[in-house]
Design a protein around this motif. Structure first.
Motif, PDB file in Angstrom:
ATOM      1  N   GLN A  27       0.827  -1.204   0.000  1.00  0.00           N
ATOM      2  CA  GLN A  27       0.000   0.000   0.000  1.00  0.00           C
ATOM      3  C   GLN A  27       0.864   1.258   0.000  1.00  0.00           C
ATOM      4  O   GLN A  27       0.518   2.250  -0.647  1.00  0.00           O
ATOM      5  CB  GLN A  27      -0.951   0.000   1.204  1.00  0.00           C
ATOM      6  N   TYR A  84      -8.236   8.636  -4.049  1.00  0.00           N
ATOM      7  CA  TYR A  84      -7.791   7.257  -3.915  1.00  0.00           C
ATOM      8  C   TYR A  84      -6.637   7.165  -2.919  1.00  0.00           C
ATOM      9  O   TYR A  84      -6.615   6.274  -2.065  1.00  0.00           O
ATOM     10  CB  TYR A  84      -7.371   6.701  -5.278  1.00  0.00           C
ATOM     11  N   HIS A  88      -8.547   5.741   0.401  1.00  0.00           N
ATOM     12  CA  HIS A  88      -8.360   4.293   0.329  1.00  0.00           C
ATOM     13  C   HIS A  88      -6.994   3.880   0.867  1.00  0.00           C
ATOM     14  O   HIS A  88      -6.908   3.108   1.817  1.00  0.00           O
ATOM     15  CB  HIS A  88      -8.539   3.799  -1.106  1.00  0.00           C
ATOM     16  N   ASN A  92      -6.452   3.170   5.017  1.00  0.00           N
ATOM     17  CA  ASN A  92      -6.285   1.736   5.247  1.00  0.00           C
ATOM     18  C   ASN A  92      -4.917   1.413   5.837  1.00  0.00           C
ATOM     19  O   ASN A  92      -4.791   0.493   6.648  1.00  0.00           O
ATOM     20  CB  ASN A  92      -6.509   0.949   3.962  1.00  0.00           C
ATOM     21  N   TYR A 106     -17.014  -3.265   5.397  1.00  0.00           N
ATOM     22  CA  TYR A 106     -16.915  -3.464   3.950  1.00  0.00           C
ATOM     23  C   TYR A 106     -17.683  -4.679   3.460  1.00  0.00           C
ATOM     24  O   TYR A 106     -17.937  -4.794   2.274  1.00  0.00           O
ATOM     25  CB  TYR A 106     -15.444  -3.624   3.547  1.00  0.00           C
TER      26      TYR A 106
END
Length: 111
Positions: A27, A84, A88, A92, A106
């Motif tokens: 990530q 994004y 996201h 996260n 989710y």
């Protein structure tokens, strides 16, 4: 609030047992790539258009409209990448580093 916003609403949350280091690294790599993509779009597409434009009130209306339309597509891509990256990827990553285990949100959100 900026580091752990959920703690402002409820002091106890379910927690995971460990941090997935490989997932966090993936990530973070995505975050760096998309941040670089945003910088590339800004430097290659947005800055030249802004630097070559005249002051919108001193020029004619057609010229100002053309500049706004030329800026619309790259600005849209920067906004999409920004959302994004922040909503996201970054949130996260924070949830994983803080061992935030309440991820059932989710699953089956339409039920």
């Amino acid at each position: 609030f900026m580091m752990a916003p959920t703690l402002c609403y409820q002091p106890n949350y379910p927690r995971t047992t460990c941090i997935r280091k490989g997932w966090v690294i993936r990530q973070l790599v995505k975050l760096v790539i998309f941040t670089g993509l945003m910088g590339f779009i800004i430097e290659q597409y947005i800055n030249p258009i802004v630097q070559n434009s005249q002051h919108p009130l001193k020029g004619n209306f057609l010229n100002a409209t053309e500049r706004v339309l030329k800026l619309s597509v790259p600005t849209l891509y920067v906004w999409l990448c920004m959302f994004y990256c922040f909503f996201h990827l970054w949130l996260n990553i924070l949830a994983e580093l803080l061992c935030f285990g309440d991820r059932e949100f989710y699953k089956d959100w339409w039920n």
